[in-house]
Design a protein around this motif. Structure first.
Motif, PDB file in Angstrom:
ATOM      1  N   VAL A   1     -23.907 114.843 -16.235  1.00 48.28           N
ATOM      2  CA  VAL A   1     -24.714 115.288 -14.620  1.00 48.28           C
ATOM      3  C   VAL A   1     -24.459 116.666 -14.379  1.00 48.28           C
ATOM      4  CG1 VAL A   1     -23.635 113.630 -12.558  1.00 48.28           C
ATOM      5  CG2 VAL A   1     -22.944 113.106 -14.629  1.00 48.28           C
ATOM      6  N   ASP A   2     -25.533 117.068 -14.658  1.00 47.71           N
ATOM      7  CA  ASP A   2     -26.192 118.466 -14.688  1.00 47.71           C
ATOM      8  C   ASP A   2     -26.980 117.973 -13.275  1.00 47.71           C
ATOM      9  OD1 ASP A   2     -28.237 117.642 -15.693  1.00 47.71           O
ATOM     10  OD2 ASP A   2     -27.924 119.025 -17.156  1.00 47.71           O
ATOM     11  N   ASP A   3     -27.175 119.202 -12.817  1.00 50.32           N
ATOM     12  CA  ASP A   3     -28.084 120.120 -11.555  1.00 50.32           C
ATOM     13  C   ASP A   3     -29.400 119.550 -12.241  1.00 50.32           C
ATOM     14  OD1 ASP A   3     -26.570 121.333 -10.927  1.00 50.32           O
ATOM     15  OD2 ASP A   3     -27.190 123.792 -11.622  1.00 50.32           O
ATOM     16  N   ALA A   4     -30.109 119.285 -13.372  1.00 46.89           N
ATOM     17  CA  ALA A   4     -31.602 118.468 -13.867  1.00 46.89           C
ATOM     18  C   ALA A   4     -31.040 116.730 -13.527  1.00 46.89           C
ATOM     19  CB  ALA A   4     -31.322 118.951 -15.203  1.00 46.89           C
TER      20      ALA A   4
ATOM     21  N   GLN B   1     -20.463 115.431  -7.305  1.00 46.01           N
ATOM     22  CA  GLN B   1     -20.573 116.292  -7.824  1.00 46.01           C
ATOM     23  C   GLN B   1     -18.774 116.813  -7.791  1.00 46.01           C
ATOM     24  OE1 GLN B   1     -20.897 116.187 -10.616  1.00 46.01           O
ATOM     25  NE2 GLN B   1     -22.040 118.099 -11.790  1.00 46.01           N
ATOM     26  N   ALA B   2     -18.377 117.183  -6.697  1.00 46.98           N
ATOM     27  CA  ALA B   2     -17.655 118.260  -6.276  1.00 46.98           C
ATOM     28  C   ALA B   2     -16.367 117.176  -6.438  1.00 46.98           C
ATOM     29  CB  ALA B   2     -17.943 118.556  -4.721  1.00 46.98           C
ATOM     30  N   LEU B   3     -16.792 115.963  -5.387  1.00 48.95           N
ATOM     31  CA  LEU B   3     -15.293 115.063  -6.298  1.00 48.95           C
ATOM     32  C   LEU B   3     -14.856 114.339  -7.973  1.00 48.95           C
ATOM     33  CD1 LEU B   3     -15.148 112.504  -3.771  1.00 48.95           C
ATOM     34  CD2 LEU B   3     -13.544 114.514  -3.805  1.00 48.95           C
ATOM     35  N   ASN B   4     -15.983 114.493  -8.404  1.00 48.97           N
ATOM     36  CA  ASN B   4     -15.759 114.005 -10.569  1.00 48.97           C
ATOM     37  C   ASN B   4     -15.956 115.033 -10.918  1.00 48.97           C
ATOM     38  OD1 ASN B   4     -17.330 112.167 -12.257  1.00 48.97           O
ATOM     39  ND2 ASN B   4     -18.596 113.684 -12.394  1.00 48.97           N
ATOM     40  N   SER B   5     -15.891 116.407 -10.743  1.00 48.69           N
ATOM     41  CA  SER B   5     -14.908 117.382 -10.834  1.00 48.69           C
ATOM     42  C   SER B   5     -14.126 118.816 -10.295  1.00 48.69           C
ATOM     43  CB  SER B   5     -16.424 118.605 -11.459  1.00 48.69           C
ATOM     44  OG  SER B   5     -17.157 119.160 -10.479  1.00 48.69           O
ATOM     45  N   LEU B   6     -13.461 118.113  -9.933  1.00 45.93           N
ATOM     46  CA  LEU B   6     -12.124 118.446  -9.102  1.00 45.93           C
ATOM     47  C   LEU B   6     -11.170 118.423 -10.775  1.00 45.93           C
ATOM     48  CD1 LEU B   6     -10.839 118.897  -6.771  1.00 45.93           C
ATOM     49  CD2 LEU B   6      -9.898 116.713  -6.901  1.00 45.93           C
ATOM     50  N   PRO B   7     -11.228 119.755 -10.104  1.00 54.29           N
ATOM     51  CA  PRO B   7     -10.263 120.584 -11.567  1.00 54.29           C
ATOM     52  C   PRO B   7      -7.788 119.772 -11.393  1.00 54.29           C
ATOM     53  CG  PRO B   7      -9.975 122.444 -10.180  1.00 54.29           C
ATOM     54  CD  PRO B   7     -11.261 121.364  -9.276  1.00 54.29           C
ATOM     55  N   LYS B   8      -8.546 118.689 -11.297  1.00 52.72           N
ATOM     56  CA  LYS B   8      -7.296 117.952 -10.867  1.00 52.72           C
ATOM     57  C   LYS B   8      -7.584 116.652 -10.804  1.00 52.72           C
ATOM     58  CE  LYS B   8      -6.031 121.755  -8.646  1.00 52.72           C
ATOM     59  NZ  LYS B   8      -5.388 122.524  -6.814  1.00 52.72           N
ATOM     60  N   PRO B   9      -6.246 116.214 -11.917  1.00 55.85           N
ATOM     61  CA  PRO B   9      -5.989 114.700 -11.695  1.00 55.85           C
ATOM     62  C   PRO B   9      -7.021 113.879 -10.461  1.00 55.85           C
ATOM     63  CG  PRO B   9      -4.436 115.611 -12.857  1.00 55.85           C
ATOM     64  CD  PRO B   9      -5.230 115.953 -11.826  1.00 55.85           C
ATOM     65  N   LEU B  10      -7.253 113.280 -10.366  1.00 57.36           N
ATOM     66  CA  LEU B  10      -8.349 112.024  -9.025  1.00 57.36           C
ATOM     67  C   LEU B  10      -7.868 110.874  -9.107  1.00 57.36           C
ATOM     68  CD1 LEU B  10      -9.246 112.548  -6.164  1.00 57.36           C
ATOM     69  CD2 LEU B  10     -11.541 112.317  -7.429  1.00 57.36           C
ATOM     70  N   ILE B  11      -6.961 110.581  -8.967  1.00 55.60           N
ATOM     71  CA  ILE B  11      -7.014 108.783  -9.383  1.00 55.60           C
ATOM     72  C   ILE B  11      -6.905 108.107  -7.728  1.00 55.60           C
ATOM     73  CG2 ILE B  11      -4.685 106.793  -9.002  1.00 55.60           C
ATOM     74  CD1 ILE B  11      -3.434 109.527 -11.167  1.00 55.60           C
ATOM     75  N   GLY B  12      -8.208 106.889  -7.900  1.00 47.63           N
ATOM     76  CA  GLY B  12      -7.832 105.952  -6.569  1.00 47.63           C
ATOM     77  C   GLY B  12      -7.800 104.997  -6.446  1.00 47.63           C
TER      78      GLY B  12
ATOM     79  N   PRO C   1     -24.776 108.957 -11.585  1.00 44.64           N
ATOM     80  CA  PRO C   1     -24.620 108.822 -12.975  1.00 44.64           C
ATOM     81  C   PRO C   1     -23.351 108.914 -13.151  1.00 44.64           C
ATOM     82  CG  PRO C   1     -26.250 109.829 -11.468  1.00 44.64           C
ATOM     83  CD  PRO C   1     -25.782 109.328 -11.356  1.00 44.64           C
ATOM     84  N   TYR C   2     -22.368 108.793 -12.091  1.00 43.16           N
ATOM     85  CA  TYR C   2     -21.173 108.525 -12.699  1.00 43.16           C
ATOM     86  C   TYR C   2     -20.337 107.105 -12.404  1.00 43.16           C
ATOM     87  CZ  TYR C   2     -22.063 112.879  -9.841  1.00 43.16           C
ATOM     88  OH  TYR C   2     -22.543 113.885  -8.937  1.00 43.16           O
TER      89      TYR C   2
ATOM     90  N   ASP D   1     -17.730 117.683 -20.492  1.00 41.34           N
ATOM     91  CA  ASP D   1     -18.309 118.213 -21.683  1.00 41.34           C
ATOM     92  C   ASP D   1     -18.722 117.248 -22.704  1.00 41.34           C
ATOM     93  OD1 ASP D   1     -20.092 120.798 -21.727  1.00 41.34           O
ATOM     94  OD2 ASP D   1     -18.844 120.992 -23.626  1.00 41.34           O
ATOM     95  N   LEU D   2     -17.763 116.624 -22.965  1.00 40.76           N
ATOM     96  CA  LEU D   2     -17.991 115.736 -24.227  1.00 40.76           C
ATOM     97  C   LEU D   2     -18.988 114.673 -23.574  1.00 40.76           C
ATOM     98  CD1 LEU D   2     -15.480 116.734 -25.521  1.00 40.76           C
ATOM     99  CD2 LEU D   2     -17.380 117.194 -26.427  1.00 40.76           C
ATOM    100  N   GLY D   3     -18.577 114.172 -22.456  1.00 40.59           N
ATOM    101  CA  GLY D   3     -19.022 112.361 -21.729  1.00 40.59           C
ATOM    102  C   GLY D   3     -20.441 112.438 -21.095  1.00 40.59           C
ATOM    103  N   PRO D   4     -21.549 111.373 -20.721  1.00 38.52           N
ATOM    104  CA  PRO D   4     -22.473 111.827 -20.365  1.00 38.52           C
ATOM    105  C   PRO D   4     -22.740 112.726 -19.167  1.00 38.52           C
ATOM    106  CG  PRO D   4     -21.888 109.683 -20.418  1.00 38.52           C
ATOM    107  CD  PRO D   4     -20.394 110.842 -20.581  1.00 38.52           C
TER     108      PRO D   4
END
Length: 262
Positions: free
Chosen positions: A222-225, A93-104, A148-149, A217-220
């Motif tokens: 992935v929250d705490d639940a 989740q930390a990588l998924n929500s990283l506030p920078k573009p993450l390019i694999g 989820p990802y 926020d608009l996509g699928p």
């Protein structure tokens, strides 16, 4: 600073985060989970970093969960298993929500959790010779915390093709499934990644971060639940006879009891 990863940032603010357990095919150990979580927090807070490129050292991008780590979970009590599964989920989740573009930059094979690592990237480009696969069910477990990802990336219909079967597939099918945006020859990977990086350097970093947050926020959801549900699903599978048989068979170098392939 880190034992299992390296981070190199160039003068433009492009940080390359490298999984650095080449001798173990960059399998995710407990230490790597801790290193990646700490790295994600540091990169998120570093205003000098504009873009993050995630890649692996050696022949493999990421072979998934370290089998020694999984074996330790089989021997642990339920509370310890839950704690360790949460560390894995929180890293993703930390990588998924990283506030920078993450390019694999997927320079080699990706199995199990390695597919999850590619899926938390905003875009992933791989070499055309790689193999991928969600191989957990071969071991009697399931792709729970990465689920989820992976499903957000592929969609349910395409996920059904590979999520349960454990089969391996090549780069062309990974593109078709949506896991990779493109597959390129190995000698063209650096140029393909640079072509993705460069446009961001002309964008306002705050606007990029806000746009990424809006997408999430608009996509699928992935929250705490959702995360708690995946953790419980993984822990529950670790407690089954199938998981004990599958992981035991792997270490014994034999087929598990259910494998009737000839």
């Amino acid at each position: 600073m880190y034992e299992t990863i390296t981070i190199d940032t160039d003068a433009r603010g492009v940080a390359t985060l490298t999984l650095d357990r080449a001798e173990k095919h960059n399998a995710m150990s407990a230490q790597m989970l801790a290193d990646l979580s700490a790295a994600a927090a540091g990169l998120a807070a570093d205003d000098a970093v504009r873009v993050v490129v995630l890649t692996g050292a050696g022949k493999s991008f990421c072979a998934g969960g370290d089998l020694g780590w999984m074996q330790a979970q089989m021997a642990a009590d339920a509370e310890t298993r839950f704690v360790e599964a949460r560390k894995l989920a929180e890293m993703l989740q930390a990588l998924n929500s990283l506030p920078k573009p993450l390019i694999g930059a997927v320079q080699g094979n990706a199995f199990g959790g390695g597919v999850g690592m590619a899926s938390v990237c905003d875009i992933a480009i791989g070499v055309d010779t790689l193999k991928m696969g969600l191989t957990e069910t071969r071991l009697g477990i399931i792709p729970a915390t990465i689920g989820p990802y992976v499903i957000a990336r592929m969609g349910e219909a395409r996920a059904r093709r590979v999520f349960m079967s454990g089969r391996l597939f090549g780069a062309a099918e990974a593109v078709e499934l949506g896991l990779l945006a493109r597959a390129v020859p190995a000698d063209g990977l650096a140029a393909a990644i640079e072509a993705e990086v460069t446009p961001y350097l002309a964008c306002a970093p705050g606007a990029v971060a806000s746009a990424k947050a809006l997408i999430r926020d608009l996509g699928p959801r992935v929250d705490d639940a959702v995360i708690d549900r995946t953790i419980r699903a993984l822990v529950d599978r670790w407690e089954t006879d199938e998981a004990r048989e599958g992981i035991g068979a792997f270490f014994d170098k034999r087929k598990p009891a259910w494998n009737t392939q000839v």
